[in-house]
Motif scaffolding. Structure first.
Motif, PDB file in Angstrom:
ATOM      1  N   GLU A  49      38.345  44.630  32.229  1.00  0.00           N
ATOM      2  CA  GLU A  49      36.923  44.466  32.546  1.00  0.00           C
ATOM      3  C   GLU A  49      36.352  43.382  31.647  1.00  0.00           C
ATOM      4  N   VAL A  50      35.464  42.595  32.236  1.00  0.00           N
ATOM      5  CA  VAL A  50      34.615  41.695  31.469  1.00  0.00           C
ATOM      6  C   VAL A  50      33.206  42.245  31.662  1.00  0.00           C
ATOM      7  N   ARG A  56      35.653  41.682  26.656  1.00  0.00           N
ATOM      8  CA  ARG A  56      36.809  41.970  27.492  1.00  0.00           C
ATOM      9  C   ARG A  56      37.351  43.338  27.085  1.00  0.00           C
ATOM     10  N   ARG A 109      27.669  42.995  39.905  1.00  0.00           N
ATOM     11  CA  ARG A 109      28.978  43.526  39.586  1.00  0.00           C
ATOM     12  C   ARG A 109      29.982  43.162  40.677  1.00  0.00           C
ATOM     13  N   SER A 111      34.250  43.971  41.622  1.00  0.00           N
ATOM     14  CA  SER A 111      35.465  44.679  41.237  1.00  0.00           C
ATOM     15  C   SER A 111      36.537  44.510  42.297  1.00  0.00           C
ATOM     16  N   TYR A 126      40.274  45.329  38.385  1.00  0.00           N
ATOM     17  CA  TYR A 126      39.461  44.375  37.623  1.00  0.00           C
ATOM     18  C   TYR A 126      37.993  44.651  37.900  1.00  0.00           C
ATOM     19  N   GLN A 128      33.942  43.062  36.714  1.00  0.00           N
ATOM     20  CA  GLN A 128      33.115  42.143  35.934  1.00  0.00           C
ATOM     21  C   GLN A 128      31.653  42.422  36.244  1.00  0.00           C
ATOM     22  N   THR A 130      27.798  40.768  35.464  1.00  0.00           N
ATOM     23  CA  THR A 130      27.066  39.588  34.998  1.00  0.00           C
ATOM     24  C   THR A 130      25.590  39.950  34.917  1.00  0.00           C
TER      25      THR A 130
END
Length: 141
Positions: A49-50, A56, A109, A111, A126, A128, A130
């Motif tokens: 995950e970011v 990270r 988001r 994924s 994964y 992320q 923002t």
């Protein structure tokens, strides 16, 4: 779980997106976040995950931190999500996007969910998030 496509004539792609969305929503549930065993079933061991902070996270780091992160306590702020959509990128790979609010902070988001060949379980591979700048309209691309 009842296979949607068999009972209601829903396409395999639609069912796969629906299953990934259900998993994503489970990961936002404080009870799931507080339970390592429940979260383990939803995250792949290769998970990365970011986060909205730019940090990270690995699989082990995320499992250890989930109960303590915002949204992990049923008495605290919970994830509010909107506009969740998904698309099948390839057999066994679904991409989800949404916008969420947690404690007044908005994030966009994204994924990736995978189902490994020969397996039935979907897991997040994964994720992320923002941050959305303050004052920016909702749901813009």
């Amino acid at each position: 779980m009842i296979p949607l496509r068999q009972n209601y004539g829903i396409s395999e792609e639609t069912a796969d997106v629906g299953t990934a969305i259900a998993g994503e929503l489970q990961l936002m549930d404080p009870d799931v976040r507080a339970s390592r065993s429940l979260a383990e079933r939803l995250l792949e061991p290769e998970f990365i995950e970011v986060g909205a902070s730019g940090r990270r996270w690995t699989y082990e780091e995320m499992l250890a931190a989930l109960p303590e992160l915002s949204g992990g306590d049923s008495d605290g702020p919970c994830h509010e999500t909107s506009s969740m959509t998904g698309v099948v990128l390839a057999p066994g790979v679904v991409h989800l996007t949404d916008e969420s609010v947690l404690g007044g902070n908005r994030a966009r988001r994204s994924s990736l969910w995978r189902r490994k060949h020969g397996e039935t379980a979907w897991q997040m591979y994964y994720h992320q998030a923002t941050p959305v700048p303050a004052g920016e309209g909702q749901n813009r691309s």
